[in-house]
Motif scaffolding. Structure first.
Motif, mmCIF file in Angstrom:
data_model
loop_
_atom_site.group_PDB
_atom_site.id
_atom_site.type_symbol
_atom_site.label_atom_id
_atom_site.label_comp_id
_atom_site.label_asym_id
_atom_site.label_seq_id
_atom_site.Cartn_x
_atom_site.Cartn_y
_atom_site.Cartn_z
ATOM 1 N N LYS A 56 10.359 4.472 6.442
ATOM 2 C CA LYS A 56 9.317 3.453 6.279
ATOM 3 C C LYS A 56 8.381 3.390 7.479
ATOM 4 O O LYS A 56 7.186 3.156 7.314
ATOM 5 C CB LYS A 56 9.951 2.088 6.013
ATOM 6 C CG LYS A 56 10.656 2.034 4.670
ATOM 7 C CD LYS A 56 11.356 0.716 4.469
ATOM 8 C CE LYS A 56 12.149 0.728 3.173
ATOM 9 N NZ LYS A 56 12.908 -0.493 2.981
ATOM 10 N N CYS A 101 5.812 5.980 7.080
ATOM 11 C CA CYS A 101 4.838 5.570 6.059
ATOM 12 C C CYS A 101 3.818 4.599 6.643
ATOM 13 O O CYS A 101 2.617 4.709 6.367
ATOM 14 C CB CYS A 101 5.550 4.931 4.867
ATOM 15 S SG CYS A 101 6.580 6.082 3.946
ATOM 16 N N ARG A 138 3.918 1.331 1.172
ATOM 17 C CA ARG A 138 4.825 1.166 0.022
ATOM 18 C C ARG A 138 4.616 2.270 -1.001
ATOM 19 O O ARG A 138 5.582 2.789 -1.569
ATOM 20 C CB ARG A 138 4.589 -0.181 -0.641
ATOM 21 C CG ARG A 138 5.090 -1.359 0.123
ATOM 22 C CD ARG A 138 4.618 -2.627 -0.528
ATOM 23 N NE ARG A 138 5.127 -3.813 0.133
ATOM 24 C CZ ARG A 138 4.635 -5.019 -0.050
ATOM 25 N NH1 ARG A 138 3.629 -5.225 -0.880
ATOM 26 N NH2 ARG A 138 5.137 -6.052 0.589
ATOM 27 N N TYR A 151 6.038 5.586 0.392
ATOM 28 C CA TYR A 151 7.501 5.543 0.380
ATOM 29 C C TYR A 151 8.051 5.687 -1.044
ATOM 30 O O TYR A 151 8.983 6.468 -1.282
ATOM 31 C CB TYR A 151 7.958 4.216 1.005
ATOM 32 C CG TYR A 151 9.448 4.040 1.032
ATOM 33 C CD1 TYR A 151 10.241 4.714 1.951
ATOM 34 C CD2 TYR A 151 10.080 3.166 0.142
ATOM 35 C CE1 TYR A 151 11.618 4.541 1.979
ATOM 36 C CE2 TYR A 151 11.449 2.987 0.182
ATOM 37 C CZ TYR A 151 12.217 3.675 1.092
ATOM 38 O OH TYR A 151 13.581 3.505 1.124
ATOM 39 N N TRP A 168 10.161 -0.618 -1.938
ATOM 40 C CA TRP A 168 10.126 -0.798 -0.480
ATOM 41 C C TRP A 168 11.296 -1.666 -0.009
ATOM 42 O O TRP A 168 11.831 -1.478 1.073
ATOM 43 C CB TRP A 168 8.800 -1.447 -0.103
ATOM 44 C CG TRP A 168 8.577 -1.636 1.359
ATOM 45 C CD1 TRP A 168 8.822 -2.773 2.082
ATOM 46 C CD2 TRP A 168 8.078 -0.682 2.290
ATOM 47 N NE1 TRP A 168 8.489 -2.571 3.404
ATOM 48 C CE2 TRP A 168 8.020 -1.293 3.554
ATOM 49 C CE3 TRP A 168 7.652 0.655 2.163
ATOM 50 C CZ2 TRP A 168 7.559 -0.638 4.685
ATOM 51 C CZ3 TRP A 168 7.190 1.304 3.299
ATOM 52 C CH2 TRP A 168 7.151 0.667 4.538
#
Length: 95
Positions: free
Chosen positions: A16, A19, A42, A45, A89
């Motif tokens: 994350k 990302c 989001r 991911y 997420w």
């Protein structure tokens, strides 16, 4: 004129923080408008999760094909997909 970007899925997008870093880069470059950092992260991911799940299991090849490249446009995806990205997420990876 509307901006669109197409980004191949990368294994780093399972992280994350990576990302979020990519999202900041896209925003800094002006590649996308009408989305915030977290919305972009989001989506990156979620596409990676789907892609690598399908790759690992050998199932749902149609989803894997749709997951990469990640095609994003100004304003983001439809409300249903934005909700799905937000839910993905929140999932925790298996440790």
């Amino acid at each position: 004129m509307s901006n669109t970007v197409s980004i191949p899925v990368r294994r780093e997008f399972l992280d994350k923080q990576e990302c979020l870093k990519e999202a900041r880069k896209l925003l800094r470059e002006g590649a996308l408008r009408g989305m915030n950092e977290k919305q972009i992260a989001r989506e990156l991911y979620s596409h990676a999760v789907v892609y690598y799940f399908c790759d690992r299991t050998g199932r749902f090849s149609f989803l894997k094909e749709h997951a990469s490249p990640i095609d994003m446009r100004d304003g983001g995806d439809n409300p249903l997909m934005r909700t799905a990205f937000a839910a993905c997420w929140l999932m925790r990876p298996r440790e």
